[in-house]
Design a protein around this motif. Structure first.
Motif, PDB file in Angstrom:
ATOM      1  N   ASP A 286     -15.637 -12.160  -0.025  1.00  0.00           N
ATOM      2  CA  ASP A 286     -16.027 -13.390  -1.119  1.00  0.00           C
ATOM      3  C   ASP A 286     -17.344 -14.025  -0.756  1.00  0.00           C
ATOM      4  N   PHE A 287     -18.322 -14.053  -1.878  1.00  0.00           N
ATOM      5  CA  PHE A 287     -19.426 -14.343  -1.849  1.00  0.00           C
ATOM      6  C   PHE A 287     -19.286 -16.063  -1.841  1.00  0.00           C
ATOM      7  N   VAL A 288     -19.322 -16.428  -0.563  1.00  0.00           N
ATOM      8  CA  VAL A 288     -19.649 -17.803  -0.322  1.00  0.00           C
ATOM      9  C   VAL A 288     -20.649 -18.816  -0.578  1.00  0.00           C
ATOM     10  N   GLY A 289     -21.647 -18.033  -0.041  1.00  0.00           N
ATOM     11  CA  GLY A 289     -23.025 -18.791  -0.112  1.00  0.00           C
ATOM     12  C   GLY A 289     -23.530 -19.421   1.027  1.00  0.00           C
ATOM     13  N   TYR A 290     -24.894 -19.089   1.329  1.00  0.00           N
ATOM     14  CA  TYR A 290     -25.238 -19.635   2.713  1.00  0.00           C
ATOM     15  C   TYR A 290     -25.160 -21.174   2.769  1.00  0.00           C
ATOM     16  N   ASP A 291     -25.574 -22.045   1.827  1.00  0.00           N
ATOM     17  CA  ASP A 291     -25.404 -23.356   2.003  1.00  0.00           C
ATOM     18  C   ASP A 291     -23.845 -24.018   2.231  1.00  0.00           C
ATOM     19  N   ARG A 292     -23.194 -23.301   1.551  1.00  0.00           N
ATOM     20  CA  ARG A 292     -21.515 -23.606   1.639  1.00  0.00           C
ATOM     21  C   ARG A 292     -21.140 -23.209   3.094  1.00  0.00           C
ATOM     22  N   LEU A 293     -21.594 -21.937   3.496  1.00  0.00           N
ATOM     23  CA  LEU A 293     -21.283 -21.586   4.822  1.00  0.00           C
ATOM     24  C   LEU A 293     -21.645 -22.655   5.950  1.00  0.00           C
ATOM     25  N   THR A 294     -22.878 -22.889   5.894  1.00  0.00           N
ATOM     26  CA  THR A 294     -23.738 -23.930   6.696  1.00  0.00           C
ATOM     27  C   THR A 294     -22.793 -25.287   6.949  1.00  0.00           C
ATOM     28  N   ARG A 295     -22.184 -25.637   5.557  1.00  0.00           N
ATOM     29  CA  ARG A 295     -21.644 -27.036   5.593  1.00  0.00           C
ATOM     30  C   ARG A 295     -20.334 -26.769   6.107  1.00  0.00           C
ATOM     31  N   THR A 296     -19.452 -25.642   5.922  1.00  0.00           N
ATOM     32  CA  THR A 296     -18.147 -25.580   6.346  1.00  0.00           C
ATOM     33  C   THR A 296     -17.757 -24.810   7.818  1.00  0.00           C
ATOM     34  N   SER A 297     -18.871 -24.310   8.387  1.00  0.00           N
ATOM     35  CA  SER A 297     -18.615 -23.494   9.402  1.00  0.00           C
ATOM     36  C   SER A 297     -18.457 -24.223  10.691  1.00  0.00           C
TER      37      SER A 297
ATOM     38  N   VAL B  40     -16.204 -28.324  16.141  1.00  0.00           N
ATOM     39  CA  VAL B  40     -15.585 -27.047  16.465  1.00  0.00           C
ATOM     40  C   VAL B  40     -15.789 -26.280  15.167  1.00  0.00           C
ATOM     41  N   ARG B  41     -15.866 -24.859  15.515  1.00  0.00           N
ATOM     42  CA  ARG B  41     -15.995 -23.829  14.491  1.00  0.00           C
ATOM     43  C   ARG B  41     -14.820 -23.779  13.509  1.00  0.00           C
ATOM     44  N   ALA B  42     -15.026 -23.858  12.327  1.00  0.00           N
ATOM     45  CA  ALA B  42     -13.850 -23.980  11.234  1.00  0.00           C
ATOM     46  C   ALA B  42     -13.163 -22.458  11.379  1.00  0.00           C
ATOM     47  N   ALA B  43     -11.853 -22.446  10.912  1.00  0.00           N
ATOM     48  CA  ALA B  43     -11.226 -21.281  10.855  1.00  0.00           C
ATOM     49  C   ALA B  43     -11.746 -20.276   9.704  1.00  0.00           C
ATOM     50  N   GLY B  44     -11.304 -19.040  10.138  1.00  0.00           N
ATOM     51  CA  GLY B  44     -12.429 -18.135   9.281  1.00  0.00           C
ATOM     52  C   GLY B  44     -13.636 -17.429   9.865  1.00  0.00           C
ATOM     53  N   GLY B  45     -14.261 -18.131  10.705  1.00  0.00           N
ATOM     54  CA  GLY B  45     -15.133 -17.620  11.471  1.00  0.00           C
ATOM     55  C   GLY B  45     -16.560 -17.758  10.727  1.00  0.00           C
ATOM     56  N   ALA B  46     -16.594 -18.647   9.883  1.00  0.00           N
ATOM     57  CA  ALA B  46     -17.661 -18.639   8.956  1.00  0.00           C
ATOM     58  C   ALA B  46     -19.071 -19.034   9.856  1.00  0.00           C
ATOM     59  N   THR B  47     -20.143 -18.276   9.545  1.00  0.00           N
ATOM     60  CA  THR B  47     -21.300 -18.551  10.521  1.00  0.00           C
ATOM     61  C   THR B  47     -22.494 -18.832   9.549  1.00  0.00           C
TER      62      THR B  47
ATOM     63  N   LEU C 101     -27.476  -0.261  -0.658  1.00  0.00           N
ATOM     64  CA  LEU C 101     -28.355  -1.445  -0.560  1.00  0.00           C
ATOM     65  C   LEU C 101     -27.148  -2.694  -0.274  1.00  0.00           C
ATOM     66  N   LEU C 102     -27.438  -3.340   0.807  1.00  0.00           N
ATOM     67  CA  LEU C 102     -26.832  -4.646   1.164  1.00  0.00           C
ATOM     68  C   LEU C 102     -27.655  -5.807   1.437  1.00  0.00           C
TER      69      LEU C 102
ATOM     70  N   GLY D 173     -25.481 -12.841   4.813  1.00  0.00           N
ATOM     71  CA  GLY D 173     -26.044 -14.470   5.049  1.00  0.00           C
ATOM     72  C   GLY D 173     -25.300 -14.979   4.185  1.00  0.00           C
ATOM     73  N   ASN D 174     -24.303 -14.593   3.467  1.00  0.00           N
ATOM     74  CA  ASN D 174     -23.359 -15.372   2.314  1.00  0.00           C
ATOM     75  C   ASN D 174     -22.173 -15.140   2.246  1.00  0.00           C
ATOM     76  N   ILE D 175     -21.706 -14.570   3.511  1.00  0.00           N
ATOM     77  CA  ILE D 175     -20.264 -14.045   3.389  1.00  0.00           C
ATOM     78  C   ILE D 175     -19.718 -14.642   4.810  1.00  0.00           C
ATOM     79  N   THR D 176     -18.480 -14.595   4.986  1.00  0.00           N
ATOM     80  CA  THR D 176     -17.935 -14.829   6.359  1.00  0.00           C
ATOM     81  C   THR D 176     -18.017 -13.674   7.384  1.00  0.00           C
ATOM     82  N   ASP D 177     -18.016 -13.739   8.506  1.00  0.00           N
ATOM     83  CA  ASP D 177     -17.919 -12.790   9.612  1.00  0.00           C
ATOM     84  C   ASP D 177     -16.930 -11.659   9.381  1.00  0.00           C
ATOM     85  N   ALA D 178     -15.642 -12.510   9.131  1.00  0.00           N
ATOM     86  CA  ALA D 178     -14.577 -11.438   8.790  1.00  0.00           C
ATOM     87  C   ALA D 178     -14.802 -10.473   7.483  1.00  0.00           C
ATOM     88  N   ASP D 179     -15.486 -10.880   6.562  1.00  0.00           N
ATOM     89  CA  ASP D 179     -15.822 -10.164   5.338  1.00  0.00           C
ATOM     90  C   ASP D 179     -17.046  -9.232   5.634  1.00  0.00           C
TER      91      ASP D 179
END
Length: 233
Positions: free
Chosen positions: A204-215, A225-232, A116-117, A122-128
């Motif tokens: 790394d569990f980044v969190g949806y809210d943080r991904l939204t702010r930093t993507s 522009v999209r941030a490094a690391g491919g956060a979505t 189960l995932l 929705g809370n981790i980067t695309d690479a992760d």
């Protein structure tokens, strides 16, 4: 984030999360129905209060066959899961406080029949996400099912994630309609399990809210522009 309070959204009938939980539980029920006879191993990553499994197992005919491990970092949610499992008479369900990204937590329960995932991608980067999909080849027994969730907000990454699974020996078995914001997908593993890479941390569990702010961030010309690391988001 108060993750125990966050789970209250599941109790609101109009909440998209309540709808998603119902769908996930239906898919868990179907996966248990289709599982082979004998002992069944289940692992749940970022399990929260364990509602995905604990909402199904008490009334399911395979309840006595299941040995499950729910891994969750928030100790209050783990305590809730433990109390619920005990109250429901499910000694085969173990709730563990820990980092669900560490593969060592699953060493004695894999390859599993059900992974189960839910609430992870929705809370981790695309690479992760891709690393976690790769890790599923270590977690899954032949014929195992992975039930995973992801929102479909732009950019919709569900098709891309499906491709990552399907390039690694998984067959798409079920998916919610594309017009639902909350997506639930089931993939069945058809390949040979890879050896578990102990000592590996897959996300790394980044969190949806943080991904939204930093993507997205301003570029040199002031454009976004999209941030490094491919956060979505």
């Amino acid at each position: 984030m108060d993750w125990q309070k966050w789970h209250d959204r599941y109790d609101a009938p109009e909440s998209p999360l309540a709808w998603r939980l119902g769908v996930v539980q239906d898919r868990v029920r179907a996966a248990l129905d289709a599982a082979p006879p004998g002992p069944l191993r289940v692992v749940s990553l970022c399990a929260g209060q364990g509602r995905d499994l604990l909402g199904v197992l008490p009334t399911h005919p395979r309840r006595e066959d299941v040995r499950a491990r729910l891994v969750e970092r928030d100790p209050a949610n783990v305590a809730t899961a433990r109390r619920t499992a005990a109250a429901l008479g499910l000694p085969g369900v173990e709730a563990v406080t820990g980092d669900a990204a560490l593969l060592d937590h699953y060493a004695d329960l894999v390859p599993a029949h059900l992974v189960l995932l839910c609430g992870v991608f929705g809370n981790i980067t695309d690479a992760d996400i891709e690393r976690t999909v790769e890790a599923c080849t270590q977690l899954c027994a032949p014929g195992a099912r992975v039930i995973w969730t992801r929102h479909r907000k732009a950019p919709d990454q569900v098709p891309r994630i499906c491709g990552w699974f399907e390039n690694r020996g998984f067959v798409r078995e079920w998916i919610t309609p594309g017009d639902r914001v909350q997506s639930v997908t089931v993939h069945r593993f058809t390949a040979t399990p890879a050896p578990l890479q102990r000592g590996t941390r897959v996300f790394d569990f980044v969190g949806y809210d943080r991904l939204t702010r930093t993507s997205r961030q301003p570029g040199p010309d002031g454009r976004t522009v999209r941030a490094a690391g491919g956060a979505t988001p």
